[in-house]
Design an enzyme around this catalytic site. Structure first.
Site, short mmCIF file in Angstrom:
data_model
loop_
_atom_site.label_atom_id
_atom_site.label_comp_id
_atom_site.label_asym_id
_atom_site.label_seq_id
_atom_site.Cartn_x
_atom_site.Cartn_y
_atom_site.Cartn_z
CG HIS A 57 -1.89 1.15 1.26
ND1 HIS A 57 -3.25 0.97 1.34
CD2 HIS A 57 -1.71 2.50 1.25
CE1 HIS A 57 -3.86 2.16 1.37
NE2 HIS A 57 -2.93 3.10 1.32
CG HIS A 59 -1.10 6.93 -1.84
ND1 HIS A 59 -2.35 7.10 -2.41
CD2 HIS A 59 -1.31 6.25 -0.68
CE1 HIS A 59 -3.28 6.56 -1.64
NE2 HIS A 59 -2.67 6.04 -0.57
CG HIS A 207 -7.46 4.63 1.20
ND1 HIS A 207 -7.14 3.94 0.05
CD2 HIS A 207 -6.39 5.43 1.48
CE1 HIS A 207 -5.93 4.31 -0.36
NE2 HIS A 207 -5.46 5.21 0.50
CG HIS A 239 -5.51 4.32 6.37
ND1 HIS A 239 -4.38 4.94 6.83
CD2 HIS A 239 -5.63 4.68 5.07
CE1 HIS A 239 -3.83 5.65 5.87
NE2 HIS A 239 -4.57 5.51 4.79
#
Length: 408
Positions: A57, A59, A207, A239
């Site tokens: 995970h 970005h 998410h 998360h």
């Protein structure tokens, strides 16, 4: 004739050192004997050899922008605001330059597979998404990249995004992403994500319930939907911090439902420690998803980075071992029975979450391997060992020749 052989490899503590023979990008033989017919030999010298790290995970399109507009308060709200203000300034060239730097951080630190969320919305278009898709092909010899179609600004809140989700899938996205807590209603958002995933036969990565409080959860709905649609084992959430605020009985009930739905969890301690519990004035909470309880409840538990040096996480260097080391005290994972469960959280567990069926040190599996500068697999996290060698698809891709000399 083998393409590559690793000799004196420590695959497991307490076992005889092994020789790993690699041919045509895959592990062809594991033996205690020597292999003579080989093009290239690497001597592991008794050091630990593991399958490549899996970063589940991250970005890449938002990496390395912390200095442009710092998050002064350290809150999630300001992180979202700051990033939204910066996104219109991102060009393809800018995103490509930063994402390449972040990718190369991962590669030199032993990551051989990464799942990255690439976002888009009607305001910015596909600038970031298209760039990440380009890098997926460009870096295929160094790292496998799974791209998540990620609607950061929500779908129903940002009219036009639903059509873009379908377009992203047609453009080659590997995973359907979502963010239920940033859209209303969350259940309708989840329904649409499953509709898209079913249409294109893709896994889902959300998410999920990113909050200090457990007052607006949609994880139970997600569990029920996953089972209803037969998507067990194909849904991952990141998360999930709100679970830390639940009483034991409620938490145990949700964990049981998650285990039944075979939902994998990406704990993101670097980000969630930074952003979480900012309103607490005393007895400040950790605000990280309950890693040990999820693990003990049969949930496939993983650790991941999330962001590198931006408003959400203003630090990081792409070293997933440091994320795992951080998780040990944060998640109370330093006990004698707990410590051995941490390395799988950055190797085999995220490999399972990402659907990597040819992962691991076994004959026939893809030869994605890392030699660590430690002779103890039990200490593979706490030694924070140098990645001496990285092998991707049976090919030597990284070699660390740095030498340290102690002058007595």
């Amino acid at each position: 004739m083998f393409d590559l052989v690793i000799k004196n490899a420590r695959i497991n503590d307490g076992e005889t050192l092994k020789t790993i023979g690699i041919k045509e990008g895959r592990i062809s033989q594991i033996t205690e004997n020597s292999i003579e017919e080989v093009k290239k030999t690497i001597d592991a010298k008794g050091n630990v050899v593991i399958p490549g790290f899996v970063e589940g995970h991250i970005h890449l399109d938002k990496a390395l922008i912390a200095e442009r507009k710092p998050n002064q308060s350290g809150t999630l709200q300001e992180a979202i605001k700051v990033t939204a203000e910066l996104k219109p300034t991102f060009t393809k060239e800018d995103i490509e330059e930063r994402a390449k730097k972040a990718l190369e951080m991962l590669i030199v630190n032993g990551v051989t597979t990464v799942r990255t969320h690439a976002e888009f919305d009607p305001a910015q278009g596909f600038t970031g998404f298209e760039t990440i898709m380009k890098l997926k092909d460009e870096y295929r010899e160094l790292i496998d990249i799974q791209v998540v179609a990620f609607p950061q600004e929500g779908i129903f809140k940002a009219p036009g995004t639903e059509e873009m989700m379908h377009q992203a899938m047609i453009m080659g996205a590997d995973v359907v992403g979502g963010i239920p807590y940033n859209d209303l209603p969350a259940e309708k958002h989840i329904d649409l994500i499953f509709e898209i995933a079913e249409k294109y036969n893709k896994p889902i990565d959300l998410h999920q319930d990113f909050s200090d409080e457990a007052d607006a959860l949609s994880i139970e709905y997600l569990c029920a939907k996953t089972i209803e649609k037969g998507y067990q084992g194909r849904v991952t959430v990141g998360h999930l911090t709100a679970l830390h605020a639940l009483p034991k009985l409620e938490l145990d009930n949700i964990i049981s439902k998650m285990a039944q739905a075979e939902i994998s969890v990406m704990a993101l301690p670097a980000t969630d420690l930074h952003l979480g519990a900012r309103k607490d004035v005393f007895n400040v909470r950790r605000a990280v998803t309950p890693i040990r309880k999820l693990r003990d409840g049969g949930v496939n538990m993983c650790l991941a980075t999330n962001n590198i040096r931006n408003a959400f996480t203003p630090y990081g260097n792409g070293d997933i071992l440091q994320i795992a080391m951080l998780a040990i005290p944060v998640g109370h994972l330093g006990g004698a029975a707990d410590l051995p469960t941490v390395l799988p959280m950055i190797t085999e567990n995220p490999a399972k979450a990402l659907g990597l069926t040819d992962y691991g040190i076994e004959v026939g599996k893809k030869a994605d391997l890392v030699i660590l500068d430690t002779i103890s697999k039990a200490n593979a996290i706490i030694d924070l060992p140098t990645r001496l060698v990285v092998i991707k698809n049976g090919r030597l891709t990284v070699e660390n020749t740095k030498e340290t000399i102690i002058h007595a």
